[in-house]
Every structure is written in structure tokens, then in C-alpha cells.
Design a protein around this motif. Structure first.
Motif, mmCIF file in Angstrom:
data_model
loop_
_atom_site.group_PDB
_atom_site.id
_atom_site.type_symbol
_atom_site.label_atom_id
_atom_site.label_comp_id
_atom_site.label_asym_id
_atom_site.label_seq_id
_atom_site.Cartn_x
_atom_site.Cartn_y
_atom_site.Cartn_z
ATOM 1 N N LEU A 64 0.712 -1.134 0.211
ATOM 2 C CA LEU A 64 -0.212 -0.001 0.147
ATOM 3 C C LEU A 64 0.866 1.425 0.029
ATOM 4 C CD1 LEU A 64 -2.649 -1.127 3.047
ATOM 5 C CD2 LEU A 64 -3.528 -0.600 -0.221
ATOM 6 N N PRO A 65 0.931 2.040 -0.467
ATOM 7 C CA PRO A 65 1.384 3.363 -1.358
ATOM 8 C C PRO A 65 0.404 4.001 0.817
ATOM 9 C CG PRO A 65 -0.230 3.339 -2.285
ATOM 10 C CD PRO A 65 -0.452 2.125 -2.381
ATOM 11 N N GLN A 66 2.176 5.190 0.948
ATOM 12 C CA GLN A 66 1.736 6.146 2.105
ATOM 13 C C GLN A 66 1.559 7.269 1.797
ATOM 14 O OE1 GLN A 66 3.569 5.001 5.966
ATOM 15 N NE2 GLN A 66 4.045 6.972 6.619
ATOM 16 N N ALA A 67 0.625 7.937 2.087
ATOM 17 C CA ALA A 67 0.602 9.622 1.863
ATOM 18 C C ALA A 67 -0.704 9.645 3.625
ATOM 19 C CB ALA A 67 0.235 9.943 1.342
ATOM 20 N N ALA A 68 -0.004 11.571 3.621
ATOM 21 C CA ALA A 68 -0.715 11.963 4.158
ATOM 22 C C ALA A 68 -2.092 12.038 4.251
ATOM 23 C CB ALA A 68 -0.617 13.568 4.906
ATOM 24 N N GLU A 69 -3.499 11.904 4.743
ATOM 25 C CA GLU A 69 -5.020 12.173 4.449
ATOM 26 C C GLU A 69 -5.096 14.170 4.754
ATOM 27 O OE1 GLU A 69 -6.814 9.488 6.732
ATOM 28 O OE2 GLU A 69 -5.923 7.502 5.805
ATOM 29 N N SER A 70 -6.266 13.543 3.620
ATOM 30 C CA SER A 70 -6.917 15.439 3.858
ATOM 31 C C SER A 70 -8.675 15.120 3.962
ATOM 32 C CB SER A 70 -5.939 16.240 3.069
ATOM 33 O OG SER A 70 -7.228 17.372 3.028
ATOM 34 N N TRP A 121 -12.207 9.244 -0.094
ATOM 35 C CA TRP A 121 -12.069 10.257 -0.580
ATOM 36 C C TRP A 121 -10.496 10.993 0.047
ATOM 37 C CZ3 TRP A 121 -14.530 14.133 -3.459
ATOM 38 C CH2 TRP A 121 -13.802 15.445 -2.884
ATOM 39 N N ASP A 122 -10.333 10.448 1.240
ATOM 40 C CA ASP A 122 -8.940 11.372 2.163
ATOM 41 C C ASP A 122 -8.074 10.002 2.305
ATOM 42 O OD1 ASP A 122 -10.911 12.155 3.898
ATOM 43 O OD2 ASP A 122 -10.162 10.607 5.872
ATOM 44 N N SER A 123 -7.721 9.418 1.239
ATOM 45 C CA SER A 123 -6.371 8.300 0.609
ATOM 46 C C SER A 123 -6.636 8.101 -0.766
ATOM 47 C CB SER A 123 -7.361 6.604 0.610
ATOM 48 O OG SER A 123 -7.328 6.960 2.092
ATOM 49 N N GLY A 124 -7.005 9.530 -1.694
ATOM 50 C CA GLY A 124 -6.943 9.647 -3.125
ATOM 51 C C GLY A 124 -8.577 10.205 -3.770
ATOM 52 N N ALA A 125 -9.382 9.196 -3.401
ATOM 53 C CA ALA A 125 -10.737 9.535 -3.725
ATOM 54 C C ALA A 125 -10.954 11.076 -4.741
ATOM 55 C CB ALA A 125 -11.627 8.631 -3.961
ATOM 56 N N SER A 126 -10.778 11.776 -3.562
ATOM 57 C CA SER A 126 -10.796 13.077 -4.104
ATOM 58 C C SER A 126 -10.140 14.060 -5.262
ATOM 59 C CB SER A 126 -10.124 14.634 -2.699
ATOM 60 O OG SER A 126 -8.295 14.403 -2.807
ATOM 61 N N GLN A 127 -9.001 13.548 -5.561
ATOM 62 C CA GLN A 127 -8.831 13.453 -7.264
ATOM 63 C C GLN A 127 -9.317 12.747 -8.334
ATOM 64 O OE1 GLN A 127 -6.345 15.757 -7.371
ATOM 65 N NE2 GLN A 127 -6.663 15.472 -4.985
ATOM 66 N N TRP A 128 -10.127 12.041 -7.800
ATOM 67 C CA TRP A 128 -11.288 11.283 -9.119
ATOM 68 C C TRP A 128 -12.035 11.895 -9.926
ATOM 69 C CZ3 TRP A 128 -12.517 6.107 -5.656
ATOM 70 C CH2 TRP A 128 -11.414 5.365 -5.889
ATOM 71 N N THR A 129 -12.244 11.269 -10.923
ATOM 72 C CA THR A 129 -14.131 11.594 -11.875
ATOM 73 C C THR A 129 -15.003 11.658 -10.907
ATOM 74 O OG1 THR A 129 -13.638 10.122 -12.361
ATOM 75 C CG2 THR A 129 -12.196 11.426 -14.143
ATOM 76 N N ALA A 130 -16.242 12.294 -11.475
ATOM 77 C CA ALA A 130 -17.188 12.534 -10.578
ATOM 78 C C ALA A 130 -17.666 10.452 -11.055
ATOM 79 C CB ALA A 130 -18.550 12.924 -11.342
ATOM 80 N N VAL A 184 -3.242 4.452 2.275
ATOM 81 C CA VAL A 184 -2.456 4.969 3.885
ATOM 82 C C VAL A 184 -1.520 5.220 4.382
ATOM 83 C CG1 VAL A 184 -3.023 1.758 4.178
ATOM 84 C CG2 VAL A 184 -0.900 2.112 3.602
ATOM 85 N N ASP A 185 -2.300 6.296 5.709
ATOM 86 C CA ASP A 185 -2.139 7.814 6.582
ATOM 87 C C ASP A 185 -0.864 5.997 8.001
ATOM 88 O OD1 ASP A 185 -3.129 6.482 8.294
ATOM 89 O OD2 ASP A 185 -3.598 8.827 8.765
ATOM 90 N N ARG A 186 0.168 6.899 7.941
ATOM 91 C CA ARG A 186 1.473 6.328 8.606
ATOM 92 C C ARG A 186 0.790 5.804 10.392
ATOM 93 N NH1 ARG A 186 4.150 10.322 10.036
ATOM 94 N NH2 ARG A 186 6.214 10.102 8.908
#
Length: 216
Positions: free
Chosen positions: A40-46, A121-130, A191-193
Motif C-alpha cells: 500500500l502506498p503511504q500518504a498524508a490524508e486530507s 476521499w482522504d486516501s486519493g478519491a478526492s482526485q478522481w472524476t465523478a 494509507v497514512d502512517r
């Protein structure tokens, strides 16, 4: 099973396409739970900008009169419900594996997004198309993307990840982790840390658990 039948029909349709047509496909993969967590790639969530309405869900994609919620209930019932006009379901029995409960009748069940919409959404779906968010919210092509669970357990879970909530039934712990990780891999979510550390800790007792997924 509805999902199995849908996959068979899709395969038959692809077989009829001209040979010159290129159909993008992703091979199914199987990893140990440990290896899957590390993949799983790791990134901060928003959660900035999140609204549940940005994931159009419970659609009737195949236009058969039954929306996604009904399709999951029909597919997961161990005693089939009666299907009335407008796909109104009555009767039937289900097993909610989160809390080891048998539920009679559909009214006591929620359909849980294995990885909740807000978490997605936090994990990448915020950048997706509708369109991709809609596909995620109505994913009938993976067995555990959507799960019939007691309303109580689903509402206790809410939008929490495994660092914050796990199913109360002891036997559900390892399958739930596999379903969670598999869903994140399927949709290329991060995922976040804290989440990764929790997954590692919780998976320590799941030596023989595999994760099966197919990326979309």
C-alpha cells in the motif's frame, strides 16, 4: 450469485469483440496479508472538500429495477428474500460477519462500503472524476467492496479505519483486514502512517491470511 453471473456475461461480451480491439485488463493478484500491507502506498490524508454526495451511490447500473443496495442484499442472503415489484425485498436471512449476527429481513441491515466513502476521499478519491467515484460507490465486481452488515455495527464503524475500529467478532478480524487492504489495493488508495502501523499490528496473528484483488 449475481456478481458471478455478471462477470460471466461480461466475459462473454468481451469474447465477441473484434480481435483488433484492445481491452485494458488487470490480472487478479494474491499476496499474503503482510506483503499486501507493505504494498500500500503511504500518504498524508486530507478530508478537505469532502461531501458524501460526491459519491453517487445505490444506482441501478444494469437497469434491472434493483439498485446496488438491493443487488448486494440478494447476493449475500443465505436464505433468499422475496423480490416484489420495484425490487422490494421481504423475508430472507443474512449473516453479518462483523458481529456474528444472523439477521432476518432486510430492514436491520446496512450496506457498508468496506473502505468508507470519507476514508476513500482522504486516501486519493478526492482526485478522481465523478464517474470513478460513482463506480467505487457501486462496486459489485469485487466480493467484499460492499458488505451487508447489521445497522448497529455499520454505524459504530462510521468512517473509521482499522486504527480506530475493528469488527467486534474475533473470527472477523483477519478477514476484515484482508477485505480492507484488498479494497485499498483494488482502487489504488493510500494509507497514512497510523493506519499502516495499525494494520501491521493487527495482522500479526493472521499468518495464513491472503489478500486477493484486481485493480481497476
Amino acid at each position: 450469485m449475481i456478481k458471478t453471473a455478471a462477470r460471466a456475461l461480461a466475459a462473454a461480451a468481451l469474447a465477441l469483440l473484434p480481435l483488433a480491439t484492445t481491452v485494458p485488463a488487470h490480472a487478479a493478484e494474491t499476496l499474503s496479508l503482510h506483503d499486501a500491507i507493505e504494498t500500500l502506498p503511504q500518504a498524508a490524508e486530507s478530508r478537505d472538500g469532502y461531501e458524501r454526495s460526491k459519491f453517487k451511490h445505490w444506482i441501478d447500473e444494469d437497469k434491472d429495477g434493483c439498485n446496488t443496495r438491493a443487488e448486494v442484499l440478494i447476493d449475500e442472503a443465505f436464505t433468499p428474500p422475496n423480490i416484489g415489484p420495484g425490487c422490494r425485498l421481504t423475508g430472507g436471512s443474512w449473516f453479518s460477519y462483523y458481529d456474528d449476527k444472523v439477521v432476518d429481513g432486510p430492514s436491520g441491515l446496512d450496506i457498508d462500503h468496506m473502505v468508507p466513502l470519507a476514508e476513500a476521499w482522504d486516501s486519493g478519491a478526492s482526485q478522481w472524476t465523478a464517474a470513478r467515484r460513482q463506480a467505487y460507490a457501486n462496486d459489485l465486481d469485487a466480493e467484499r467492496s460492499l458488505v451487508a452488515a447489521t445497522a448497529r455495527s455499520n454505524r459504530q464503524k462510521a468512517d473509521q479505519d482499522p486504527a480506530q475500529w475493528m469488527p467486534p467478532a474475533a473470527h472477523a478480524q483477519c478477514p476484515y483486514l484482508a477485505d480492507w487492504v484488498g479494497t485499498k489495493l483494488r482502487w489504488s488508495l493510500t494509507v497514512d502512517r497510523d493506519e499502516r502501523n495499525a494494520l501491521r499490528r493487527l495482522a500479526a496473528g493472521c499468518e495464513n491470511t491472503d489478500v486477493e484483488y484486481e485493480r481497476v
